[in-house]
Design an enzyme around this catalytic site. Sequence first.
Site: not given
Ligand SMILES: [Zn+2]
Length: 342
Positions: A198, A276
């Site tokens: 990420e 998310d």
């Molecule tokens: Zn996440």
Amino acid sequence: MDMTEYLRRVPKVELHCHVEGTLRPETVAELAATHGIELPTDDIGTLYDYDSIYEFLETFRFVNSTVIDRADFARMAYETLEDGVRAGNLRHREMFFNPTLHTTRGVPLATVVDGLVDGIRRAEADLGVTCLLIADVYRQDSAEDTMAWLEELIELDRPEVVGLGMDAAEAPDPPEKFAAVFQRAGAAGLRRTSHACEDGPPVNITTCLDQLGCERIDHGYHILDDPDVVARCRDAEIVFTVCPTSTARVYGWPDLTTHPINAMIEAGLKVMLNSDDPTMFHTDIGKEYVDLCGQNGHSVALVRELVLNGVDGCWLPDADRDALRAEVVAELDALEADLEPA
Ligand SMILES: [Zn+2]
């Protein structure tokens, strides 16, 4: 039906949603009142407005401090599934929860899990949506403490808990720290995924696949820095659970046309869309499709592919996954037939 309505109504599978980031502001206010906890703001509508990642984390901690009893966890799970169904025709979700976010403030692991399971079962009965749970390792915890709650989780043996994941800051604690934990989870029959790449290097994806036994990768945007890892994941059809709104916000990508998700799709990676921490980022699973596909002018064929990537990547038993796929395909066919030509 226009494209926006189509994108809202497309049947959806979601594989990257943290239950702790889904609480409705009004629910936070009610839970706070029930437990005698003071709210940080008089205007609950502004609860999820923040200027920095630090304010975000503070709000995240506060919001979770209001969820204490088994019924609170049940309500949290039920309401977020209801939100997903209403806002985006959610059909199946695999939802993260962070055990130590709750156990470190004195909530027993069984209370957390059994409450979430109560909410999931009620949502399935009322709304027809299915949901499985993935326990997330918090990277900044020690491997020893993590192994201890994993053993407790395995002992609980709740059928809805099917997997182990991992989140929190990637750079200071690369995935190999938890290799033994993930191996133990695999030996106990848990499926495995991890937030990776990420904001860390592509080698973290390789580590997750080779040392942790991960089948999916959550996020993975920086994979594009290494063509070899891209080729490997493309050939192995690794599913990437990407989150347009939250990451654009956190990493300052100005809109969804410059988001690396597009380049990942172009590179042939198996991507699917997720919300998310939906309420915390003022989004929902419907809006993620409307915004990402709408802003980029994605074709109906690509939308279908994104949806079906979610079905392919899910951890339902094979027969259930095949049944879900057939339902989703039939619904997509019907929706596409109703779509006005652009
Ligand atoms: Zn996440």
